[in-house]
Enzyme design. Structure first.
Site, short mmCIF file in Angstrom:
data_model
loop_
_atom_site.label_atom_id
_atom_site.label_comp_id
_atom_site.label_asym_id
_atom_site.label_seq_id
_atom_site.Cartn_x
_atom_site.Cartn_y
_atom_site.Cartn_z
N ASP A 43 0.86 -1.19 0.00
CA ASP A 43 0.00 0.00 0.00
C ASP A 43 0.90 1.24 0.00
O ASP A 43 1.66 1.46 0.94
CB ASP A 43 -0.89 -0.01 1.24
N ASP B 299 -2.94 2.57 -5.96
CA ASP B 299 -1.93 2.64 -4.91
C ASP B 299 -1.81 1.40 -4.04
O ASP B 299 -1.08 1.41 -3.05
CB ASP B 299 -2.18 3.86 -4.02
N GLU B 300 -2.49 0.32 -4.39
CA GLU B 300 -2.35 -0.89 -3.57
C GLU B 300 -2.58 -2.14 -4.40
O GLU B 300 -3.30 -2.13 -5.41
CB GLU B 300 -3.28 -0.86 -2.36
#
Length: 368
Positions: free
Chosen positions: A14, A108-109
């Site tokens: 993350d 983003d993850e």
């Protein structure tokens, strides 16, 4: 306690305050300062906040007005989604150096299954450290990671040592980790569900574990079995490199509240165009159209209609969205409108799996 089900080596990576961190990286003058990505006007909405801003209670989805009130020195910057996507692709390329089993959740993850990996490294913990170091060297940004036997625990663990840290929950630690876990930390337990659990005397994983499957099924419906299993470390969802979306949508938050349906129709046409573009890009269609309305007092309303055929064109989507808009009188002036399409022709039934969240693909836009 023995875990008598397949144990995988799963990493959840993350990026730390991704959008805001990108802005701070690209503009050194913003480093160390409270930054919010999104609209700073009265009607603006925070899309992301730096850690400096979070100390003042600034959070994503918060109104720009409230964010500014909480943090008078807050600096607003306009989102640059093309830039975020560019960096996300660089990070994703690093993941594929280790495994082909990569499941992105957003820009983003992502989950990585490194049970078998291209480096031949038996330690998922060391792989996570190496990946985080490579991300920093490649992009100048930090990432956090959670490592464990399944996706659920890895995701929970990735939050523990943020920012720029990681946590490993080894097989022999899983049961104790889950029993000690605050119920609010359980992925899939939102604010409303947490409050419901509190009233039932469920505050930790240990409390949840005392409840029978029948009780959880009767109390929480389809989610009951999910809660029953995950608190026992049972979560068999595999890392899926090609996730099938359950719905696709687009929405817009307005600079000023809208009270005229004529103005709303104009906005809906723009939203329908954006949704059509996303559907064409993904080469999918759907039957269930949902109109999302957020009022000026932040109450949320959804109206849905399922068609007997698949649609993917702006004209048909807009026609149904208009019908839904006029379905009943509006309760107040409107600050956000959205249209989503579900019941997709993706070839799989929409099975309930809280581990995968609610993979609603939303292109969020703001009137800045």
């Amino acid at each position: 306690m023995d875990l008598d089900f397949p144990l995988r080596k799963i990493i959840h990576v993350d990026m730390d305050a991704f959008y805001a961190s990108v802005e701070q990286h690209d503009n050194p003058e913003l480093k160390g300062k409270p930054v919010a990505v999104g609209g700073g006007s009265k009607r603006g909405v925070v899309s992301a906040a730096s850690y400096e801003a979070r100390k003042f209670g600034v959070r994503s989805a918060m109104s720009g007005f409230l964010a500014q009130r909480n943090c008078p020195d807050l600096i607003f910057v306009k989102p640059r989604f093309d830039r975020y996507k560019e960096i996300s692709q660089q990070v994703r390329a690093l993941f594929f150096e280790y495994t082909d089993l990569v499941e992105p959740l957003s820009l983003d993850e992502a989950y990585l299954d490194v049970t078998e990996n291209k480096k031949g490294n038996p330690s998922a913990t060391l792989i996570a450290k190496e990946i985080r170091r490579n991300i920093l060297e490649k992009t100048g940004l930090t990432a956090s990671a959670g490592i464990s036997i399944n996706k659920f625990i890895a995701k929970v663990a990735s939050d523990y040592n943020k920012p720029n840290g990681q946590k490993t929950v080894n097989p022999e630690e899983v049961i104790q980790f889950l029993e000690d876990l605050d119920i609010r930390k359980f992925y899939g337990v939102g604010k409303v569900t947490a409050e419901k659990m509190y009233k039932l005397g469920i505050f930790t994983g240990k409390d949840l574990k005392t409840k029978s499957l029948d009780f959880l099924d009767n109390t929480f419906g389809k989610s009951g079995r999910y809660y029953y299993n995950v608190v026992r470390g049972i979560h068999l969802s595999e890392v899926k490199p090609h996730r099938i979306p359950k719905s696709v949508g687009a929405e817009r938050t307005f600079r000023e509240n809208l009270s005229s349906e004529i103005f709303m129709l104009e906005r809906l046409e723009n939203i329908a165009s954006e949704l059509e573009r996303r559907l064409q890009k993904s080469k999918i269609a759907g039957k269930t159209i949902t109109l999302k309305i957020k009022y000026s007092d932040f109450t949320l309303q959804t109206r849905s209609k399922t068609l007997p055929y698949f649609v993917a064109t702006k004209e048909l989507i807009l026609e149904t969205a208009k019908e839904l808009l006029y379905q009943q009188a509006l309760q107040n002036s409107v600050r956000l409108l959205g249209i989503s399409l579900a019941n997709l022709n993706t070839g799989k039934k929409n099975n309930v799996d809280k581990s995968d969240g609610e993979p609603l693909s939303v292109q969020l836009k703001f009137d800045l």
